[in-house]
Design a protein around this motif. Structure first.
Motif, PDB file in Angstrom:
ATOM      1  N   VAL A   1      43.295  37.019  39.994  1.00  0.00           N
ATOM      2  CA  VAL A   1      43.500  37.563  38.658  1.00  0.00           C
ATOM      3  C   VAL A   1      44.981  37.516  38.324  1.00  0.00           C
ATOM      4  O   VAL A   1      45.844  37.518  39.216  1.00  0.00           O
ATOM      5  CB  VAL A   1      42.979  39.015  38.564  1.00  0.00           C
ATOM      6  N   ALA A   2      45.283  37.467  37.039  1.00  0.00           N
ATOM      7  CA  ALA A   2      46.672  37.420  36.602  1.00  0.00           C
ATOM      8  C   ALA A   2      47.321  38.786  36.779  1.00  0.00           C
ATOM      9  O   ALA A   2      46.723  39.816  36.454  1.00  0.00           O
ATOM     10  CB  ALA A   2      46.741  37.004  35.132  1.00  0.00           C
TER      11      ALA A   2
ATOM     12  N   ARG B   1      44.317  47.301  28.299  1.00  0.00           N
ATOM     13  CA  ARG B   1      44.055  45.882  28.055  1.00  0.00           C
ATOM     14  C   ARG B   1      44.122  45.048  29.335  1.00  0.00           C
ATOM     15  O   ARG B   1      43.234  44.216  29.581  1.00  0.00           O
ATOM     16  CB  ARG B   1      45.056  45.335  27.032  1.00  0.00           C
ATOM     17  N   PRO B   2      45.132  45.285  30.220  1.00  0.00           N
ATOM     18  CA  PRO B   2      45.119  44.521  31.484  1.00  0.00           C
ATOM     19  C   PRO B   2      43.871  44.770  32.322  1.00  0.00           C
ATOM     20  O   PRO B   2      43.388  43.867  33.003  1.00  0.00           O
ATOM     21  CB  PRO B   2      46.389  45.024  32.201  1.00  0.00           C
ATOM     22  N   VAL B   3      43.328  45.995  32.266  1.00  0.00           N
ATOM     23  CA  VAL B   3      42.107  46.283  33.021  1.00  0.00           C
ATOM     24  C   VAL B   3      40.946  45.460  32.474  1.00  0.00           C
ATOM     25  O   VAL B   3      40.145  44.900  33.239  1.00  0.00           O
ATOM     26  CB  VAL B   3      41.780  47.784  32.968  1.00  0.00           C
ATOM     27  N   ARG B   4      40.850  45.372  31.137  1.00  0.00           N
ATOM     28  CA  ARG B   4      39.775  44.555  30.540  1.00  0.00           C
ATOM     29  C   ARG B   4      39.945  43.084  30.910  1.00  0.00           C
ATOM     30  O   ARG B   4      38.959  42.384  31.180  1.00  0.00           O
ATOM     31  CB  ARG B   4      39.772  44.730  29.020  1.00  0.00           C
ATOM     32  N   GLU B   5      41.182  42.628  30.906  1.00  0.00           N
ATOM     33  CA  GLU B   5      41.418  41.225  31.266  1.00  0.00           C
ATOM     34  C   GLU B   5      41.057  40.967  32.726  1.00  0.00           C
ATOM     35  O   GLU B   5      40.448  39.943  33.059  1.00  0.00           O
ATOM     36  CB  GLU B   5      42.884  40.867  31.001  1.00  0.00           C
ATOM     37  N   ILE B   6      41.435  41.917  33.605  1.00  0.00           N
ATOM     38  CA  ILE B   6      41.076  41.773  35.022  1.00  0.00           C
ATOM     39  C   ILE B   6      39.573  41.791  35.188  1.00  0.00           C
ATOM     40  O   ILE B   6      39.003  40.987  35.949  1.00  0.00           O
ATOM     41  CB  ILE B   6      41.740  42.893  35.846  1.00  0.00           C
ATOM     42  N   SER B   7      38.884  42.681  34.466  1.00  0.00           N
ATOM     43  CA  SER B   7      37.424  42.759  34.555  1.00  0.00           C
ATOM     44  C   SER B   7      36.788  41.454  34.101  1.00  0.00           C
ATOM     45  O   SER B   7      35.840  40.956  34.717  1.00  0.00           O
ATOM     46  CB  SER B   7      36.905  43.924  33.713  1.00  0.00           C
ATOM     47  N   ALA B   8      37.312  40.887  32.996  1.00  0.00           N
ATOM     48  CA  ALA B   8      36.760  39.626  32.512  1.00  0.00           C
ATOM     49  C   ALA B   8      36.965  38.504  33.526  1.00  0.00           C
ATOM     50  O   ALA B   8      36.069  37.681  33.754  1.00  0.00           O
ATOM     51  CB  ALA B   8      37.414  39.256  31.172  1.00  0.00           C
ATOM     52  N   GLU B   9      38.148  38.487  34.140  1.00  0.00           N
ATOM     53  CA  GLU B   9      38.406  37.453  35.148  1.00  0.00           C
ATOM     54  C   GLU B   9      37.506  37.632  36.371  1.00  0.00           C
ATOM     55  O   GLU B   9      37.001  36.655  36.927  1.00  0.00           O
ATOM     56  CB  GLU B   9      39.876  37.485  35.561  1.00  0.00           C
TER      57      GLU B   9
ATOM     58  N   ASP C   1      54.164  48.260  36.739  1.00  0.00           N
ATOM     59  CA  ASP C   1      53.567  49.581  36.622  1.00  0.00           C
ATOM     60  C   ASP C   1      52.260  49.621  37.394  1.00  0.00           C
ATOM     61  O   ASP C   1      51.987  48.741  38.230  1.00  0.00           O
ATOM     62  CB  ASP C   1      53.338  49.943  35.146  1.00  0.00           C
ATOM     63  N   GLU C   2      51.449  50.649  37.114  1.00  0.00           N
ATOM     64  CA  GLU C   2      50.197  50.814  37.840  1.00  0.00           C
ATOM     65  C   GLU C   2      49.254  49.634  37.634  1.00  0.00           C
ATOM     66  O   GLU C   2      48.461  49.301  38.527  1.00  0.00           O
ATOM     67  CB  GLU C   2      49.503  52.110  37.411  1.00  0.00           C
ATOM     68  N   MET C   3      49.293  49.013  36.450  1.00  0.00           N
ATOM     69  CA  MET C   3      48.393  47.899  36.175  1.00  0.00           C
ATOM     70  C   MET C   3      48.739  46.678  37.037  1.00  0.00           C
ATOM     71  O   MET C   3      47.851  45.986  37.538  1.00  0.00           O
ATOM     72  CB  MET C   3      48.444  47.523  34.686  1.00  0.00           C
ATOM     73  N   SER C   4      50.023  46.426  37.202  1.00  0.00           N
ATOM     74  CA  SER C   4      50.414  45.315  38.068  1.00  0.00           C
ATOM     75  C   SER C   4      50.049  45.620  39.522  1.00  0.00           C
ATOM     76  O   SER C   4      49.610  44.731  40.260  1.00  0.00           O
ATOM     77  CB  SER C   4      51.916  45.047  37.942  1.00  0.00           C
ATOM     78  N   GLU C   5      50.196  46.892  39.930  1.00  0.00           N
ATOM     79  CA  GLU C   5      49.775  47.277  41.282  1.00  0.00           C
ATOM     80  C   GLU C   5      48.271  47.084  41.457  1.00  0.00           C
ATOM     81  O   GLU C   5      47.812  46.639  42.512  1.00  0.00           O
ATOM     82  CB  GLU C   5      50.159  48.728  41.552  1.00  0.00           C
ATOM     83  N   LEU C   6      47.491  47.431  40.409  1.00  0.00           N
ATOM     84  CA  LEU C   6      46.037  47.248  40.475  1.00  0.00           C
ATOM     85  C   LEU C   6      45.695  45.773  40.625  1.00  0.00           C
ATOM     86  O   LEU C   6      44.856  45.403  41.458  1.00  0.00           O
ATOM     87  CB  LEU C   6      45.388  47.822  39.213  1.00  0.00           C
ATOM     88  N   ALA C   7      46.335  44.913  39.822  1.00  0.00           N
ATOM     89  CA  ALA C   7      46.051  43.490  39.907  1.00  0.00           C
ATOM     90  C   ALA C   7      46.412  42.933  41.283  1.00  0.00           C
ATOM     91  O   ALA C   7      45.660  42.130  41.856  1.00  0.00           O
ATOM     92  CB  ALA C   7      46.814  42.739  38.809  1.00  0.00           C
ATOM     93  N   GLU C   8      47.553  43.363  41.809  1.00  0.00           N
ATOM     94  CA  GLU C   8      47.947  42.901  43.147  1.00  0.00           C
ATOM     95  C   GLU C   8      46.963  43.375  44.206  1.00  0.00           C
ATOM     96  O   GLU C   8      46.609  42.623  45.126  1.00  0.00           O
ATOM     97  CB  GLU C   8      49.359  43.393  43.465  1.00  0.00           C
ATOM     98  N   ALA C   9      46.501  44.639  44.072  1.00  0.00           N
ATOM     99  CA  ALA C   9      45.521  45.156  45.032  1.00  0.00           C
ATOM    100  C   ALA C   9      44.209  44.383  44.941  1.00  0.00           C
ATOM    101  O   ALA C   9      43.572  44.083  45.963  1.00  0.00           O
ATOM    102  CB  ALA C   9      45.280  46.645  44.780  1.00  0.00           C
TER     103      ALA C   9
ATOM    104  N   MET D   1      40.540  40.388  47.146  1.00  0.00           N
ATOM    105  CA  MET D   1      39.826  39.121  46.992  1.00  0.00           C
ATOM    106  C   MET D   1      40.186  38.155  48.110  1.00  0.00           C
ATOM    107  O   MET D   1      39.331  37.410  48.602  1.00  0.00           O
ATOM    108  CB  MET D   1      40.159  38.509  45.620  1.00  0.00           C
ATOM    109  N   GLY D   2      41.465  38.169  48.504  1.00  0.00           N
ATOM    110  CA  GLY D   2      41.858  37.311  49.614  1.00  0.00           C
ATOM    111  C   GLY D   2      41.159  37.698  50.904  1.00  0.00           C
ATOM    112  O   GLY D   2      40.679  36.835  51.651  1.00  0.00           O
ATOM    113  N   ARG D   3      41.087  39.007  51.163  1.00  0.00           N
ATOM    114  CA  ARG D   3      40.391  39.459  52.369  1.00  0.00           C
ATOM    115  C   ARG D   3      38.905  39.126  52.297  1.00  0.00           C
ATOM    116  O   ARG D   3      38.300  38.702  53.299  1.00  0.00           O
ATOM    117  CB  ARG D   3      40.585  40.955  52.535  1.00  0.00           C
ATOM    118  N   LEU D   4      38.304  39.333  51.117  1.00  0.00           N
ATOM    119  CA  LEU D   4      36.884  39.028  50.959  1.00  0.00           C
ATOM    120  C   LEU D   4      36.623  37.537  51.143  1.00  0.00           C
ATOM    121  O   LEU D   4      35.648  37.136  51.784  1.00  0.00           O
ATOM    122  CB  LEU D   4      36.412  39.485  49.570  1.00  0.00           C
ATOM    123  N   GLU D   5      37.528  36.736  50.588  1.00  0.00           N
ATOM    124  CA  GLU D   5      37.367  35.289  50.735  1.00  0.00           C
ATOM    125  C   GLU D   5      37.479  34.878  52.202  1.00  0.00           C
ATOM    126  O   GLU D   5      36.700  34.042  52.687  1.00  0.00           O
ATOM    127  CB  GLU D   5      38.441  34.591  49.906  1.00  0.00           C
ATOM    128  N   ALA D   6      38.440  35.495  52.918  1.00  0.00           N
ATOM    129  CA  ALA D   6      38.571  35.182  54.341  1.00  0.00           C
ATOM    130  C   ALA D   6      37.333  35.615  55.115  1.00  0.00           C
ATOM    131  O   ALA D   6      36.857  34.902  56.012  1.00  0.00           O
ATOM    132  CB  ALA D   6      39.819  35.860  54.903  1.00  0.00           C
TER     133      ALA D   6
END
Length: 452
Positions: free
Chosen positions: A209-210, A188-196, A216-224, A229-234
């Motif tokens: 993304v939230a 579910r967090p992956v779907r939410e990240i994808s939607a965001e 766990d791995e999902m929070s690590e994925l969101a942080e990554a 996104m920060g690097r891409l934005e820069a």
């Protein structure tokens, strides 16, 4: 067209995990059920086998000793179907339940004294577990049969197999449902990240993304994802700034060139055309310098591979400084044997930029030194000019950034020299910075030594 989409490679992660787990559980449950069935039937038939041996042994002793005719006694409550048949196949004796029944139609044992075990169907009796043995008696060969009805067992055997099959099916379905639900919740967090992420556009600056509360791995994925996104934005911000800077810097010489030509064409008969050509050539030179520097920056930024070689940094500095036209004296103090692995023409460009900058701002002298400091080779270029204010020491490395004094001393510069120099240093795994100095500007380059 649709066959390829039925292959597992086209399935979702949820479908693949559920299918794999379901198949594994199905194999395990089916194997376990078969083992249980074999264990139960083996236990039942093993018990019948042992009891049949005892019954037929007692019956054989009775026949040898007494040669019974008519009725034989029952010694086991389950093995009630007893018969004694002579060599011609005539019934000699039988237990009470088998009185009046014809001799059992079963194959005759081939060897004397060796029992034969089988499951047969007896008319009026159903399924029977039967043991037969040929024995030698004073009256000749006799064949003894001892059988136990197993109708109850076969009836329960079918029910047992049905229950096992139902347990396998229900267990497999339950595992498939639980795994599918668990994977859905886990993803579910992956779907939410994808939607965001789908909702983010080029104008969504600063949006992230939230990050799930679970560690766990999902929070690590969101942080990554947020870091990326920060690097891409820069990067996008730098690209936009670069495009804006390039547009501004190219517009000035182009506008000047166009204005000069337009003015000259208004009065072609009286215009000083050699002067117009010289001015146009100066603007063209400036444009060429900007374009050349931009190409170098683009190659460095793209990480284009360039061959490197072992070079004595002190010797390179001395040779390059010796062939330069000098506005002010250059003092060189370079140690021997300081070897680095570099792209020579890139390092020459860096050194030229630093020397040009130093000579442009120096009042009377420029100093260049090459030494080692731990694992690094250190190149310093220092002048005795006005120096760089601490707040401007990073700004001088920005693209098209030229301090007021630099613009007054050299109006033809591109404002990219120090930017290119720092990118060259970074491409070699080193650093370039404007450092503190008692007088004038001091630039310090550090690159790793080649110790091989």
């Amino acid at each position: 067209m649709f066959g390829g989409r039925l292959t597992p490679s086209y399935w979702s992660v949820r479908t693949r995990v559920t299918a794999a787990a379901t198949l594994l559980v199905l194999i395990l449950l089916a194997s376990g059920s078969m083992l249980m069935y074999r264990a139960v039937t083996g236990t039942v038939y093993g018990s019948l086998h042992d009891r049949a041996d005892s019954v037929v042994a007692e019956l054989a002793v009775l026949v040898r000793d007494t040669d019974p005719h008519g009725t034989v006694p029952i010694t086991d409550a389950d093995f009630t179907l007893l018969q004694v048949v002579n060599e011609q196949g005539t019934l000699v004796a039988a237990s009470e339940p088998m009185l009046g029944s014809p001799p059992l139609d079963v194959p005759r044992p081939r060897e004397l004294g060796r029992p034969v075990y089988d499951t047969v169907t007896v008319s009026g009796r159903g399924a029977v577990y039967l043991v037969s043995e040929s024995i030698e008696t004073p009256m000749g060969v006799r064949i003894v049969h001892a059988g136990a009805s197993i109708n109850e067992f076969t009836r329960h055997e079918g029910l047992f197999v049905g229950l096992l099959s139902g347990a396998v099916v229900l267990g497999t379905v339950a595992v498939a449902w639980i795994v599918s639900l668990s994977v859905r919740r886990a993803l579910r967090p992956v779907r939410e990240i994808s939607a965001e992420l789908r909702g983010i556009t080029g104008r969504s600056a600063g949006i992230r993304v939230a990050v799930p509360a679970s560690n766990d791995e999902m929070s690590e994925l969101a942080e990554a994802v947020n870091v990326a996104m920060g690097r891409l934005e820069a990067t996008l911000s730098r690209q936009r700034g670069f495009v804006a800077d390039v547009s501004h810097e190219l517009r000035s010489p182009l506008t000047g060139l166009r204005a000069e030509l337009e003015v000259a064409l208004e009065n072609p008969d009286t215009e000083d055309w050699p002067g117009v050509a010289r001015a146009a050539l100066a603007d063209a030179d400036r444009l060429q310098g900007i374009v050349s520097d931009l190409l170098i920056l683009a190659k460095l930024g793209a990480g284009v591979h360039v061959a490197r070689e072992r070079v004595d940094l002190g010797e390179l500095v001395r040779s390059e400084a010796a062939r330069r036209p000098r506005r002010v004296p250059i003092e060189i103090r370079a140690d021997e044997g300081i070897t680095v692995r570099i792209t020579a023409h890139h390092m020459v460009r860096l050194l030229t930029n630093l020397l040009d900058n130093a000579e442009r701002h120096a009042d009377s002298r420029v100093w260049v030194s090459v030494r080692t400091d731990g694992p690094d080779a250190v190149l310093e270029v220092r002048d005795d000019g006005a120096g760089i204010a601490p707040e401007d020491r990073e700004r001088v490395f920005w693209r098209f950034q030229r301090l007021a004094e630099g613009r007054e001393r050299d109006r033809g510069g591109t404002g990219l020299g120090l930017t290119i120099s720092r990118d060259i240093a970074r491409a070699h795994g080193g650093t370039l910075m404007a450092a503190d100095s008692d007088k004038g500007a001091r630039f310090v380059l550090r690159v790793p030594l080649d110790k091989r």
